[in-house]
Motif scaffolding. Structure first.
Motif, PDB file in Angstrom:
ATOM      1  N   GLY A  59     -22.055 -14.012 -16.746  1.00 34.45           N
ATOM      2  CA  GLY A  59     -21.279 -13.708 -15.558  1.00 34.45           C
ATOM      3  C   GLY A  59     -19.790 -13.904 -15.743  1.00 34.45           C
ATOM      4  N   VAL A  60     -19.262 -13.541 -16.909  1.00 30.73           N
ATOM      5  CA  VAL A  60     -17.846 -13.760 -17.230  1.00 30.73           C
ATOM      6  C   VAL A  60     -17.034 -12.533 -16.818  1.00 30.73           C
ATOM      7  N   PHE A  61     -15.972 -12.768 -16.048  1.00 32.26           N
ATOM      8  CA  PHE A  61     -15.135 -11.673 -15.562  1.00 32.26           C
ATOM      9  C   PHE A  61     -14.287 -11.086 -16.689  1.00 32.26           C
ATOM     10  N   PRO A  62     -14.076  -9.768 -16.691  1.00 29.64           N
ATOM     11  CA  PRO A  62     -13.264  -9.155 -17.747  1.00 29.64           C
ATOM     12  C   PRO A  62     -11.776  -9.433 -17.592  1.00 29.64           C
TER      13      PRO A  62
ATOM     14  N   GLU B 235     -18.996  -4.368 -14.766  1.00 32.84           N
ATOM     15  CA  GLU B 235     -18.068  -5.206 -15.514  1.00 32.84           C
ATOM     16  C   GLU B 235     -18.787  -5.973 -16.620  1.00 32.84           C
ATOM     17  N   THR B 236     -20.028  -6.370 -16.361  1.00 27.98           N
ATOM     18  CA  THR B 236     -20.814  -7.012 -17.415  1.00 27.98           C
ATOM     19  C   THR B 236     -21.031  -6.039 -18.567  1.00 27.98           C
TER      20      THR B 236
ATOM     21  N   VAL C 244     -24.313 -11.102 -23.965  1.00 27.71           N
ATOM     22  CA  VAL C 244     -23.684 -10.996 -22.650  1.00 27.71           C
ATOM     23  C   VAL C 244     -24.763 -10.902 -21.581  1.00 27.71           C
ATOM     24  N   LEU C 245     -24.628 -11.740 -20.546  1.00 28.13           N
ATOM     25  CA  LEU C 245     -25.600 -11.777 -19.458  1.00 28.13           C
ATOM     26  C   LEU C 245     -24.906 -11.545 -18.121  1.00 28.13           C
ATOM     27  N   GLY C 246     -25.671 -11.046 -17.182  1.00 29.57           N
ATOM     28  CA  GLY C 246     -25.184 -10.896 -15.812  1.00 29.57           C
ATOM     29  C   GLY C 246     -26.338 -10.556 -14.905  1.00 29.57           C
ATOM     30  N   GLY C 247     -26.089 -10.576 -13.612  1.00 28.30           N
ATOM     31  CA  GLY C 247     -27.117 -10.230 -12.639  1.00 28.30           C
ATOM     32  C   GLY C 247     -26.922  -8.825 -12.093  1.00 28.30           C
TER      33      GLY C 247
END
Length: 285
Positions: free
Chosen positions: A159-162, A233-234, A220-223
């Motif tokens: 969940g890291v913002f670009p 964005e992920t 890279v992970l995200g929901g």
């Protein structure tokens, strides 16, 4: 109209001041089941503090970095699971969080000073071991913006913002709800204060640019339901991770997950995929 504009600026100033406030908490001793010792690591912006447990020889070690307005305790379930696999763990409070020093959040750069020192410390403690990092949201962004004397052997970004601009805009839109279009005015009002408060230019806070320069293995992970770091964005982060690498890096969009603790949301799948990725890049035997 002038009064409304002045009121809007005043509200934005107060809100930005609140967002930059430190999140200091008393943590205390590590839980007995972790079998860890408390550590204090000096950095250029004050000491960072955490818990450390060495693990088994040949299994590697993992630095665990929590998200904004949290502390090392958020990473405890991951640490316990990694320990069961024999990995060493270092859970640290980001600067201005938990028991670490720091008088203001900087959304990456100042936090990165503590992250760099914690990673270096862990590498020095286990010179014969490979070392990985799991960075959640601000923890991952801080790692990307840090100047690292030695890169880790593998990284997991959750969940890291670009870019900081995208992070602020997404959060403003989520808070405003139906009034989301007003973010076009609210986001700039929040961002213009950064040079005044922190001496930082928001347009330079772009974790994605640092990711594109890395050559180490990255997952890279995200929901799929994350409104703070949306799936698009992920995917951008995953594409950046692939730029400097010969083989595609793993991307996992967790079905149904918002901007939440992904390990808590889907523990079995997380441990299979994420810990499997780490195991492949950490074990030396």
């Amino acid at each position: 109209m002038a009064l409304l504009c002045l009121g809007g600026v005043a509200v934005a100033w107060l809100l930005a001041g609140w967002l930059a406030q430190p999140h200091r908490q008393h943590i205390g001793a590590a839980p007995p089941e972790l079998g860890a010792v408390a550590v204090e690591i000096a950095s250029a912006d004050g000491a960072v503090r955490g818990w450390y447990a060495p693990g088994e020889p040949g299994r590697g070690a993992v630095l665990l970095l929590h998200g904004i307005r949290s502390d090392r305790r958020a990473m405890l379930p991951r640490a316990l699971a990694l320990q069961r696999m024999g990995h060493g763990v270092l859970l640290m409070d980001l600067p201005a969080h938990g028991e670490s020093d720091g008088d203001m959040l900087s959304f990456g750069p100042r936090e990165g000073l503590g992250v760099a020192q914690a990673l270096t410390w862990l590498q020095e403690q286990q010179p014969a071991e490979k070392v990985a990092v799991i960075g959640v949201s601000l923890g991952g962004a801080s790692l990307l913006m840090a100047e690292l004397p030695q890169s880790p052997d593998a990284v997991v970004l959750e969940g890291v913002f670009p870019t900081l601009r995208a992070a602020v805009d997404n959060r403003v839109r989520a808070v405003l709800g139906p009034l989301g279009p007003l973010a076009r005015m609210a986001t700039p009002l929040l961002l213009w204060q950064m040079p005044l408060r922190l001496g930082l230019e928001p347009h330079k806070l772009r974790p994605i640019d640092h990711l594109a320069a890395w050559t180490l293995p990255v997952m890279v992970l995200g929901g799929t339901e994350d409104r703070y770091t949306p799936p698009a964005e992920t995917r951008q982060m995953a594409e950046a991770a692939n730029q400097a690498r010969r083989s595609p890096q793993p991307l996992w969009l967790v079905p149904g997950a918002a901007h939440v603790d992904l390990h808590q949301f889907a523990p079995q799948a997380y441990e299979e995929q994420v810990f499997g990725f780490l195991r492949a890049h950490l074990q030396t035997r």
